[in-house]
Design a protein around this motif. Sequence first.
Motif, PDB file in Angstrom:
ATOM      1  N   UNK A  75     -29.710   2.577  33.332  1.00 60.14           N
ATOM      2  CA  UNK A  75     -29.431   3.192  32.039  1.00 60.14           C
ATOM      3  C   UNK A  75     -28.270   4.190  32.033  1.00 60.14           C
ATOM      4  N   UNK A  76     -28.111   5.062  33.014  1.00 60.62           N
ATOM      5  CA  UNK A  76     -26.974   5.991  32.958  1.00 60.62           C
ATOM      6  C   UNK A  76     -25.618   5.290  32.915  1.00 60.62           C
ATOM      7  N   UNK A  77     -25.465   4.220  33.674  1.00 64.82           N
ATOM      8  CA  UNK A  77     -24.198   3.478  33.685  1.00 64.82           C
ATOM      9  C   UNK A  77     -23.974   2.803  32.332  1.00 64.82           C
ATOM     10  N   UNK A  78     -25.019   2.208  31.802  1.00 65.73           N
ATOM     11  CA  UNK A  78     -24.926   1.526  30.509  1.00 65.73           C
ATOM     12  C   UNK A  78     -24.638   2.530  29.394  1.00 65.73           C
ATOM     13  N   UNK A  79     -25.316   3.664  29.433  1.00 69.41           N
ATOM     14  CA  UNK A  79     -25.091   4.692  28.405  1.00 69.41           C
ATOM     15  C   UNK A  79     -23.672   5.250  28.459  1.00 69.41           C
ATOM     16  N   UNK A  80     -23.097   5.318  29.637  1.00 72.20           N
ATOM     17  CA  UNK A  80     -21.714   5.807  29.753  1.00 72.20           C
ATOM     18  C   UNK A  80     -20.748   4.873  29.036  1.00 72.20           C
ATOM     19  N   UNK A  81     -21.035   3.578  29.051  1.00 72.70           N
ATOM     20  CA  UNK A  81     -20.177   2.609  28.364  1.00 72.70           C
ATOM     21  C   UNK A  81     -20.413   2.620  26.859  1.00 72.70           C
TER      22      UNK A  81
END
Length: 117
Positions: A75-81
């Motif tokens: 989730x953190x990587x996806x939320x950054x995008x």
Amino acid sequence: IRSLLPGAARRAGITRDLVITDVLRACQAELTRIFGPRYTMFADAIAVRPDGALVISCRSPAVAQTIRMQELRMLPVIRAAARDLKITRLHLIPRQRITEDTGLPAAPDPRTIADDG
């Protein structure tokens, strides 16, 4: 050209669509990073629901469970995008079986169809 694209996207009303595309790509990249490049044939990020759930189509319950166990890592990587789009969680769904020769959905297995009579 790169500096002109955001304004053009805003005028065309496709800014949200472009962000969703970035989210789907980030999810696929994260699946590949965590599980390896062959994993992409077992799971596909396909949509973002209005409630913020990122929909991932999974080939089997085992694939879905494996992804579910890595959700907090992904989730953190996806939320950054996602920039200004709020991604709340992953929503895992079964992938419809596709026949290899036609690319169309396979006919249902008659053993799984309930008998109404």
